[in-house]
Write a protein that holds these residues in place. Sequence first.
Motif, PDB file in Angstrom:
ATOM      1  N   UNK A 152      30.758 -13.013 -35.961  1.00 60.23           N
ATOM      2  CA  UNK A 152      30.615 -12.312 -37.251  1.00 60.23           C
ATOM      3  C   UNK A 152      30.686 -10.790 -37.107  1.00 60.23           C
ATOM      4  N   UNK A 153      30.818 -10.291 -35.885  1.00 57.27           N
ATOM      5  CA  UNK A 153      30.936  -8.849 -35.688  1.00 57.27           C
ATOM      6  C   UNK A 153      29.631  -8.210 -35.255  1.00 57.27           C
ATOM      7  N   UNK A 154      29.767  -7.016 -34.660  1.00 58.98           N
ATOM      8  CA  UNK A 154      28.591  -6.315 -34.133  1.00 58.98           C
ATOM      9  C   UNK A 154      27.664  -5.840 -35.242  1.00 58.98           C
ATOM     10  N   UNK A 155      28.223  -5.291 -36.294  1.00 52.92           N
ATOM     11  CA  UNK A 155      27.406  -4.674 -37.348  1.00 52.92           C
ATOM     12  C   UNK A 155      26.588  -5.711 -38.113  1.00 52.92           C
ATOM     13  N   UNK A 156      27.232  -6.814 -38.496  1.00 52.79           N
ATOM     14  CA  UNK A 156      26.510  -7.837 -39.253  1.00 52.79           C
ATOM     15  C   UNK A 156      25.455  -8.510 -38.384  1.00 52.79           C
ATOM     16  N   UNK A 157      25.761  -8.713 -37.096  1.00 47.91           N
ATOM     17  CA  UNK A 157      24.775  -9.302 -36.186  1.00 47.91           C
ATOM     18  C   UNK A 157      23.535  -8.426 -36.085  1.00 47.91           C
ATOM     19  N   UNK A 158      23.733  -7.114 -35.937  1.00 46.27           N
ATOM     20  CA  UNK A 158      22.582  -6.210 -35.848  1.00 46.27           C
ATOM     21  C   UNK A 158      21.782  -6.238 -37.144  1.00 46.27           C
ATOM     22  N   UNK A 159      22.468  -6.336 -38.283  1.00 45.56           N
ATOM     23  CA  UNK A 159      21.779  -6.388 -39.572  1.00 45.56           C
ATOM     24  C   UNK A 159      20.886  -7.631 -39.651  1.00 45.56           C
ATOM     25  N   UNK A 160      21.400  -8.772 -39.188  1.00 47.13           N
ATOM     26  CA  UNK A 160      20.611 -10.011 -39.198  1.00 47.13           C
ATOM     27  C   UNK A 160      19.355  -9.852 -38.338  1.00 47.13           C
ATOM     28  N   UNK A 161      19.523  -9.290 -37.154  1.00 44.64           N
ATOM     29  CA  UNK A 161      18.389  -9.118 -36.244  1.00 44.64           C
ATOM     30  C   UNK A 161      17.393  -8.093 -36.790  1.00 44.64           C
ATOM     31  N   UNK A 162      17.872  -7.040 -37.418  1.00 41.58           N
ATOM     32  CA  UNK A 162      16.965  -6.044 -37.997  1.00 41.58           C
ATOM     33  C   UNK A 162      16.138  -6.642 -39.134  1.00 41.58           C
ATOM     34  N   UNK A 200      10.992   1.035 -40.561  1.00 42.07           N
ATOM     35  CA  UNK A 200      12.053   1.611 -39.735  1.00 42.07           C
ATOM     36  C   UNK A 200      13.320   0.759 -39.788  1.00 42.07           C
ATOM     37  N   UNK A 201      13.160  -0.557 -39.844  1.00 43.85           N
ATOM     38  CA  UNK A 201      14.335  -1.433 -39.857  1.00 43.85           C
ATOM     39  C   UNK A 201      15.089  -1.361 -41.177  1.00 43.85           C
ATOM     40  N   UNK A 202      14.382  -1.050 -42.259  1.00 45.16           N
ATOM     41  CA  UNK A 202      15.054  -0.838 -43.544  1.00 45.16           C
ATOM     42  C   UNK A 202      15.963   0.388 -43.444  1.00 45.16           C
ATOM     43  N   UNK A 203      15.472   1.436 -42.780  1.00 43.92           N
ATOM     44  CA  UNK A 203      16.288   2.633 -42.548  1.00 43.92           C
ATOM     45  C   UNK A 203      17.497   2.277 -41.684  1.00 43.92           C
ATOM     46  N   UNK A 204      17.261   1.456 -40.656  1.00 42.82           N
ATOM     47  CA  UNK A 204      18.352   1.032 -39.789  1.00 42.82           C
ATOM     48  C   UNK A 204      19.438   0.292 -40.552  1.00 42.82           C
ATOM     49  N   UNK A 205      19.058  -0.568 -41.477  1.00 38.62           N
ATOM     50  CA  UNK A 205      20.036  -1.313 -42.275  1.00 38.62           C
ATOM     51  C   UNK A 205      20.920  -0.377 -43.090  1.00 38.62           C
ATOM     52  N   UNK A 206      20.357   0.749 -43.521  1.00 39.74           N
ATOM     53  CA  UNK A 206      21.147   1.716 -44.288  1.00 39.74           C
ATOM     54  C   UNK A 206      22.130   2.489 -43.411  1.00 39.74           C
ATOM     55  N   UNK A 207      21.842   2.573 -42.107  1.00 46.10           N
ATOM     56  CA  UNK A 207      22.678   3.345 -41.184  1.00 46.10           C
ATOM     57  C   UNK A 207      23.795   2.502 -40.573  1.00 46.10           C
ATOM     58  N   UNK A 208      23.591   1.206 -40.444  1.00 45.24           N
ATOM     59  CA  UNK A 208      24.570   0.334 -39.784  1.00 45.24           C
ATOM     60  C   UNK A 208      26.001   0.502 -40.313  1.00 45.24           C
ATOM     61  N   UNK A 209      26.231   0.619 -41.633  1.00 44.39           N
ATOM     62  CA  UNK A 209      27.613   0.741 -42.115  1.00 44.39           C
ATOM     63  C   UNK A 209      28.386   1.922 -41.528  1.00 44.39           C
ATOM     64  N   UNK A 210      27.700   2.937 -41.009  1.00 47.77           N
ATOM     65  CA  UNK A 210      28.386   4.120 -40.471  1.00 47.77           C
ATOM     66  C   UNK A 210      28.806   3.930 -39.008  1.00 47.77           C
ATOM     67  N   UNK A 211      28.418   2.815 -38.403  1.00 46.59           N
ATOM     68  CA  UNK A 211      28.781   2.540 -37.011  1.00 46.59           C
ATOM     69  C   UNK A 211      30.175   1.917 -36.951  1.00 46.59           C
ATOM     70  N   UNK A 212      30.895   2.083 -35.821  1.00 46.65           N
ATOM     71  CA  UNK A 212      32.217   1.473 -35.687  1.00 46.65           C
ATOM     72  C   UNK A 212      32.107  -0.015 -35.372  1.00 46.65           C
TER      73      UNK A 212
END
Length: 435
Positions: free
Chosen positions: A308-318, A414-426
């Motif tokens: 499912x990709x790096x970004x979506x995986x990190x979002x699930x874990x966050x 903190x994880x809510x903030x992380x979810x907002x930042x994930x879209x800016x990652x490659x």
Amino acid sequence: MPSTLERSIGANRRTRTPLNRTQIVGFWGAWAGWTLDGMDSFIYALVLAPALTELLPKSGYAATPANVGLAGSILFALFLVGWGLSFIWGPLADRFGRTKVLAATIFTFAIFTGLAATSHTVWELGIYRFLAGVGIGGEWALAGTYVAEAWPEDRRKMGAGYLQTGYYAGFFMAAALNYTIGATFGWRAMFLVGIVPVIVSIVVLLRVKETEKWQKVEATVVKQASSLRSIFSAQYRQRTIVATVLLTVAIIGLWAGAVYEPSAVIQLATKAGMTKADASKTASIATGLLSIGTIIGCLALPPMAERIGRKLTLAVYFVGMAVSIALAFGWAFYLENGLVPFIALLVVLGFFGGNFALFSLWLPEQFETRVRATAFAFCTSIGRFFGAIVNFGIGAMVLHMKTLGVPIALTAIAFVIGLAVIPFAPETKGQDLPT
């Protein structure tokens, strides 16, 4: 029945490039170092209460629960500052090679962990933990960089998951040692065990060869601009900043939960009527379960990231981390009989704490070989400074509110903030490791 072509395609999908002896030895050297790193990191959390109970009176302070909590937060913050300064290892590894500097990081944290056993005051312990942190912080960056560069492309992603299990195997090892050696011989014996990684550092230095990718660019690296300056060039600036923020989020959340988990379990076990000795053993068992959950999370992550990709995986874990921390410390901790649900939630928290495996996979994919170790070390280290600040805040809140649960539960924000930042990652799914 499948056709010959379909069987051939299926066989190719199952085939993986075999690892040579150098890659196998190198992986186990990195894994062992990362395992002992995790063991060293968590020893402090497990011996926090008995160590400070003994050292605070010798330092001129009463060993009250509030003072133990505050001093523990201050010492852990010092440890995180040392961990933050470990970004210095990255440029050294890009200049002199991965294995030599990896061995140096292991040697550093082992020596100063052993010296912590000789502490006579809380300040001596703080200094030794600060210096051990400098070594510990560099090990992940160099081990992750080594495995990413040394393993073949079709095995590199899963290699990141395998590597990350080492850190939490170290948690499990620390829990087992505390259950046996710590319970029998005390907290000083636990720190003495930390000298063992010296042997690993010697093996790494003598037996593990440098990666071919680093050897190929060695000549050009000397002529390039500073690798630390390069990760803030127009090419890498956004990647560096975004990765640093995401790692800061992960560090704040997981470390707040993991470091205070033994103290929380001891409080709940004592509340349930257990003796201090039994409560301490229960904390060790809970830590072991947390570690098992995290190891499973690390192994589950690479296949998910490929699917499912790096970004979506990190979002699930966050999301999983935010929910489990909030429920464990904000709800279960305050139940009348909260020990069992709290430990059950720790296993869930541990699983999603496997999000760190993604960074071992993802960070090397975002940077070229000439700056890879520097970028990895910088992004994984700077978050510790912010983690130190948050830890001071947590200590102050615990002292003010006279409770452990709510301050830790609030780190879920903190994880809510992380979810907002994930879209800016490659998104690097499907891309080969850049050279």
